[in-house]
Design an enzyme around this catalytic site. Structure first.
Site, PDB file in Angstrom:
ATOM      1  N   LYS A 121     -22.805  21.747 -13.059  1.00  0.00           N
ATOM      2  CA  LYS A 121     -23.287  22.922 -13.791  1.00  0.00           C
ATOM      3  C   LYS A 121     -24.791  22.892 -13.985  1.00  0.00           C
ATOM      4  CE  LYS A 121     -19.208  24.629 -16.151  1.00  0.00           C
ATOM      5  NZ  LYS A 121     -18.554  24.918 -17.431  1.00  0.00           N
ATOM      6  N   LYS A 204      -9.747  30.377  -2.678  1.00  0.00           N
ATOM      7  CA  LYS A 204      -8.907  30.883  -3.765  1.00  0.00           C
ATOM      8  C   LYS A 204      -9.474  32.188  -4.315  1.00  0.00           C
ATOM      9  CE  LYS A 204      -7.904  28.140  -7.241  1.00  0.00           C
ATOM     10  NZ  LYS A 204      -7.642  26.972  -8.110  1.00  0.00           N
ATOM     11  N   LYS A 207     -12.992  35.079  -9.671  1.00  0.00           N
ATOM     12  CA  LYS A 207     -13.886  36.109 -10.204  1.00  0.00           C
ATOM     13  C   LYS A 207     -15.330  35.821  -9.851  1.00  0.00           C
ATOM     14  CE  LYS A 207     -13.373  33.814 -14.640  1.00  0.00           C
ATOM     15  NZ  LYS A 207     -12.511  33.811 -15.798  1.00  0.00           N
TER      16      LYS A 207
END
Ligand code: TRP
Length: 338
Positions: A121, A204, A207
């Site tokens: 991240k 996959k 979003k």
């Protein structure tokens, strides 16, 4: 006798949490949420909407509360029953933040530095603000889990390291201050349908994909759903055959149709000779599954008093457990009673 024995049988407590960031899509539903609904009567299920976790990367006023409300409406709309499962919002249970601090003091800087999710991240946020919360995130997650004496935490591979560190924290605390926490186990969730992106059937459905064209949201209007399926990527052959290796696009459509109808993908393949017909049938099956969910979702969103009431039921049940655990923790450490 049987009744007495039953009264002493501990029911497995299962906890899963989800961040209120972004819309729920078909992959979330067929892959996970539907199993939460099925599982709610088999175990003592706790489901947290972890809005405090979302704060690690959010700084726009007014966004999180709204996202939380929409996600709560969706969880009830898909069939979680507030009288059966405990569905709660993390920030409605102040014990999360309170135990989170104790967890921060039980985990080391070195352990947190080794978390792959933190490294990933921060690498992605290079040049942006990196909050200390992003670093201590696993301590808050440990609090989420340990507060509820959860036996099992169903997680995907990306979360296994977080459950490992939670176990390490629990064992360390128990060793320092005496048996206080249940040591949780990471379990593999029951296999849901594998739903791939309609535009890139080798990844996959997600979003975060570059465009929305391959991702079907549970809030998409029927026409939008039909259009997304019509444009789904297939291949240059013409035969409808279930073969995920060589025909990922067509097989994904068959998997989705199978997930929506409860039938086997290979058997469904035999019913179609043309890709176009398969796309139309899959879109229709998905619309049929989604329509009643959308009706309930829209009803709930227009009746916020009802939604607030449902969330209060969850918060009350969650606080009942969480406050006892926090007190037990403070007692074990030997904090001065208030
Ligand atoms: N970290 C999890 C995720 O990103 C969300 C989460 C927070 C969680 N607290 C949890 C998951 C406790 C399981 C149990 O998906």
């Amino acid at each position: 006798m049987a009744g007495i024995a039953l009264a002493f049988t501990a029911v497995t407590r299962v906890l899963s949490c989800i961040q209120p960031t972004g819309e729920v899509h078909l992959g979330n539903y067929l892959g996970a949420l539907r199993n939460w609904v099925i599982g709610q009567s088999a175990a003592d299920a706790f489901h947290g909407i972890v809005d405090l976790h979302a704060l690690t990367v959010t700084d726009t006023p007014g966004v999180i509360g709204n996202e939380t409300l929409k996600l709560a409406a969706m969880l009830f709309a898909v069939g979680l029953d507030p009288e059966v499962a405990t569905v709660f919002v993390q920030s409605h249970v102040p014990e999360h933040a309170q135990l989170g601090w104790v967890m921060e003091c039980t985990v080391s800087y070195g352990e947190l530095s080794r978390m792959t999710q933190f490294k990933d991240k921060t690498a992605k946020r290079e040049g942006h603000f990196i909050s200390a919360g992003l670093f201590t995130y696993p301590a808050l997650q440990a609090a989420d889990i340990l507060l509820y004496d959860a036996n099992e935490v169903p997680v995907g591979d990306d979360q296994r390291q977080h459950i490992e560190i939670t176990r390490d924290i629990a064992l360390r605390f128990n060793h320092r201050f005496g048996e206080t926490f249940v040591v949780p186990t990471a379990v593999t969730p029951p296999a849901g349908a594998r739903v791939m992106d309609l535009q890139d059937p080798t990844s996959k459905m997600s979003k975060s994909a570059d465009s929305d064209a391959g991702c079907v949201y549970l809030t998409d209007a029927p026409e939008v759903i039909s259009k997304k399926f019509k444009r789904a990527v297939t291949d240059s052959e013409t035969e409808v055959r279930y073969d995920p290796e060589t025909k990922p696009g067509v097989s994904n459509l068959l998997d989705i149709l199978a997930g929506a109808t409860g039938q086997a993908p290979a058997g469904l393949a035999e019913r179609y000779t043309r890709y176009g017909d398969l796309k139309v049938a899959t879109a229709e099956a998905v619309i049929d599954v989604i329509r009643p969910i959308q009706d309930r979702y829209n009803d709930l969103l227009t009746d916020q008093a009802e939604l607030t009431r449902l969330l209060r039921i969850g918060a009350d049940k969650a606080r009942h457990v969480a406050s006892a655990t926090l007190q037990r923790t403070y007692d074990a450490i030997g904090m001065l009673p208030a």
